[in-house]
Design a protein around this motif. Structure first.
Motif, PDB file in Angstrom:
ATOM      1  N   GLY A  94       0.780  -1.230   0.000  1.00 10.98           N
ATOM      2  CA  GLY A  94       0.000   0.000   0.000  1.00 10.98           C
ATOM      3  C   GLY A  94       0.808   1.275   0.000  1.00 10.98           C
ATOM      4  O   GLY A  94       0.283   2.341  -0.281  1.00 10.98           O
ATOM      5  N   ASN A  95       2.101   1.187   0.310  1.00 11.54           N
ATOM      6  CA  ASN A  95       2.918   2.406   0.367  1.00 11.54           C
ATOM      7  C   ASN A  95       3.883   2.516  -0.802  1.00 11.54           C
ATOM      8  O   ASN A  95       4.865   3.239  -0.736  1.00 11.54           O
ATOM      9  CB  ASN A  95       3.669   2.492   1.692  1.00 11.54           C
ATOM     10  N   GLY A  96       3.600   1.800  -1.882  1.00 13.36           N
ATOM     11  CA  GLY A  96       4.400   1.930  -3.089  1.00 13.36           C
ATOM     12  C   GLY A  96       5.637   1.064  -3.159  1.00 13.36           C
ATOM     13  O   GLY A  96       6.404   1.166  -4.108  1.00 13.36           O
ATOM     14  N   VAL A  97       5.860   0.208  -2.193  1.00 14.46           N
ATOM     15  CA  VAL A  97       6.993  -0.711  -2.229  1.00 14.46           C
ATOM     16  C   VAL A  97       6.531  -2.008  -2.892  1.00 14.46           C
ATOM     17  O   VAL A  97       5.455  -2.518  -2.598  1.00 14.46           O
ATOM     18  CB  VAL A  97       7.540  -0.999  -0.810  1.00 14.46           C
ATOM     19  N   THR A  98       7.371  -2.533  -3.780  1.00 13.71           N
ATOM     20  CA  THR A  98       7.067  -3.793  -4.446  1.00 13.71           C
ATOM     21  C   THR A  98       7.962  -4.889  -3.901  1.00 13.71           C
ATOM     22  O   THR A  98       9.182  -4.694  -3.773  1.00 13.71           O
ATOM     23  CB  THR A  98       7.273  -3.669  -5.966  1.00 13.71           C
ATOM     24  N   LEU A  99       7.351  -6.025  -3.583  1.00 14.98           N
ATOM     25  CA  LEU A  99       8.099  -7.223  -3.225  1.00 14.98           C
ATOM     26  C   LEU A  99       8.197  -8.046  -4.497  1.00 14.98           C
ATOM     27  O   LEU A  99       7.185  -8.481  -5.048  1.00 14.98           O
ATOM     28  CB  LEU A  99       7.373  -8.022  -2.141  1.00 14.98           C
ATOM     29  N   ASP A 100       9.403  -8.227  -5.002  1.00 12.97           N
ATOM     30  CA  ASP A 100       9.628  -8.981  -6.226  1.00 12.97           C
ATOM     31  C   ASP A 100      10.051 -10.401  -5.864  1.00 12.97           C
ATOM     32  O   ASP A 100      11.204 -10.638  -5.478  1.00 12.97           O
ATOM     33  CB  ASP A 100      10.712  -8.311  -7.081  1.00 12.97           C
ATOM     34  N   PHE A 101       9.123 -11.349  -5.985  1.00 12.71           N
ATOM     35  CA  PHE A 101       9.416 -12.742  -5.663  1.00 12.71           C
ATOM     36  C   PHE A 101      10.230 -13.349  -6.803  1.00 12.71           C
ATOM     37  O   PHE A 101       9.885 -13.216  -7.975  1.00 12.71           O
ATOM     38  CB  PHE A 101       8.123 -13.512  -5.410  1.00 12.71           C
ATOM     39  N   TYR A 102      11.330 -13.992  -6.420  1.00 17.51           N
ATOM     40  CA  TYR A 102      12.295 -14.514  -7.372  1.00 17.51           C
ATOM     41  C   TYR A 102      12.581 -15.971  -7.039  1.00 17.51           C
ATOM     42  O   TYR A 102      12.917 -16.297  -5.895  1.00 17.51           O
ATOM     43  CB  TYR A 102      13.585 -13.689  -7.283  1.00 17.51           C
ATOM     44  N   ALA A 103      12.464 -16.847  -8.040  1.00  8.76           N
ATOM     45  CA  ALA A 103      12.730 -18.269  -7.839  1.00  8.76           C
ATOM     46  C   ALA A 103      14.236 -18.489  -7.764  1.00  8.76           C
ATOM     47  O   ALA A 103      14.936 -18.432  -8.777  1.00  8.76           O
ATOM     48  CB  ALA A 103      12.111 -19.087  -8.959  1.00  8.76           C
ATOM     49  N   ALA A 104      14.723 -18.729  -6.585  1.00  5.37           N
ATOM     50  CA  ALA A 104      16.157 -18.902  -6.353  1.00  5.37           C
ATOM     51  C   ALA A 104      16.517 -20.384  -6.337  1.00  5.37           C
ATOM     52  O   ALA A 104      15.726 -21.218  -5.895  1.00  5.37           O
ATOM     53  CB  ALA A 104      16.549 -18.267  -5.028  1.00  5.37           C
ATOM     54  N   ASP A 105      17.692 -20.680  -6.826  1.00  3.17           N
ATOM     55  CA  ASP A 105      18.215 -22.048  -6.752  1.00  3.17           C
ATOM     56  C   ASP A 105      18.938 -22.227  -5.429  1.00  3.17           C
ATOM     57  O   ASP A 105      19.568 -21.297  -4.931  1.00  3.17           O
ATOM     58  CB  ASP A 105      19.201 -22.307  -7.898  1.00  3.17           C
ATOM     59  N   GLY A 106      18.840 -23.410  -4.875  1.00  2.00           N
ATOM     60  CA  GLY A 106      19.570 -23.714  -3.654  1.00  2.00           C
ATOM     61  C   GLY A 106      18.848 -23.251  -2.402  1.00  2.00           C
ATOM     62  O   GLY A 106      17.697 -22.817  -2.445  1.00  2.00           O
ATOM     63  N   PRO A 107      19.540 -23.319  -1.267  1.00  2.00           N
ATOM     64  CA  PRO A 107      18.924 -22.951   0.011  1.00  2.00           C
ATOM     65  C   PRO A 107      18.550 -21.468   0.046  1.00  2.00           C
ATOM     66  O   PRO A 107      19.214 -20.631  -0.543  1.00  2.00           O
ATOM     67  CB  PRO A 107      20.009 -23.243   1.049  1.00  2.00           C
ATOM     68  N   ILE A 108      17.482 -21.187   0.764  1.00  2.00           N
ATOM     69  CA  ILE A 108      16.989 -19.813   0.906  1.00  2.00           C
ATOM     70  C   ILE A 108      17.335 -19.333   2.318  1.00  2.00           C
ATOM     71  O   ILE A 108      16.961 -19.961   3.301  1.00  2.00           O
ATOM     72  CB  ILE A 108      15.463 -19.762   0.716  1.00  2.00           C
ATOM     73  N   ALA A 109      18.050 -18.233   2.399  1.00  2.00           N
ATOM     74  CA  ALA A 109      18.371 -17.638   3.699  1.00  2.00           C
ATOM     75  C   ALA A 109      17.140 -16.894   4.209  1.00  2.00           C
ATOM     76  O   ALA A 109      16.552 -16.085   3.488  1.00  2.00           O
ATOM     77  CB  ALA A 109      19.547 -16.688   3.571  1.00  2.00           C
ATOM     78  N   SER A 110      16.759 -17.171   5.437  1.00  2.00           N
ATOM     79  CA  SER A 110      15.585 -16.522   6.028  1.00  2.00           C
ATOM     80  C   SER A 110      15.832 -15.031   6.210  1.00  2.00           C
ATOM     81  O   SER A 110      16.882 -14.614   6.697  1.00  2.00           O
ATOM     82  CB  SER A 110      15.263 -17.163   7.376  1.00  2.00           C
TER      83      SER A 110
END
Length: 127
Positions: free
Chosen positions: A43-59
């Protein structure tokens, strides 16, 4: 000069599942793919760009300031999805919310273990 956050990348093992999960909890829409990214606009103009990453995902930690009148609805969406929420960032108080800074808040994990937070009042910072 002011600097505003415009977008950030959220690594996911399945960008579609993760984007739809978060958008569903927050009551947002998933946008059309843009190259390797699947955007969710806040709602405040920030975009979360979800990206399919290979390998482990760091939290990572993502906190969302939400309207108080929508907080219970979001908690209901978490419960309906079978997602445990917590009053604390270390996830030791399941099924509870907090009342920090005169508001309400809760933490939960997305499908890749990112520590998501919903709060109704911003954190107070010392002057």
């Amino acid at each position: 000069m002011a600097a505003d956050l415009n977008h950030t990348v959220v690594h996911a093992s399945d960008r579609t599942a993760s984007a739809h999960f978060l958008a569903g909890i927050l009551g947002l829409e998933v946008g059309a793919p843009l190259g390797p990214f699947l955007p969710v606009d806040t709602g405040n103009g920030v975009t979360l760009d979800f990206y399919a990453a290979d390998g482990p995902i760091a939290s990572q930690h993502y906190a969302f300031l939400v309207p108080d009148e929508e907080f219970d609805t979001m908690i209901g969406r978490l419960e309906a999805a079978g997602v445990t929420y917590y009053a604390d960032p270390h996830h030791t108080e399941p099924g509870r919310t907090n009342s920090l800074f005169g508001g309400r808040g809760a933490y939960f994990e997305d499908p890749d273990g990112h520590n998501m937070e919903i709060i109704t009042r911003p954190y107070a910072r010392p002057a």
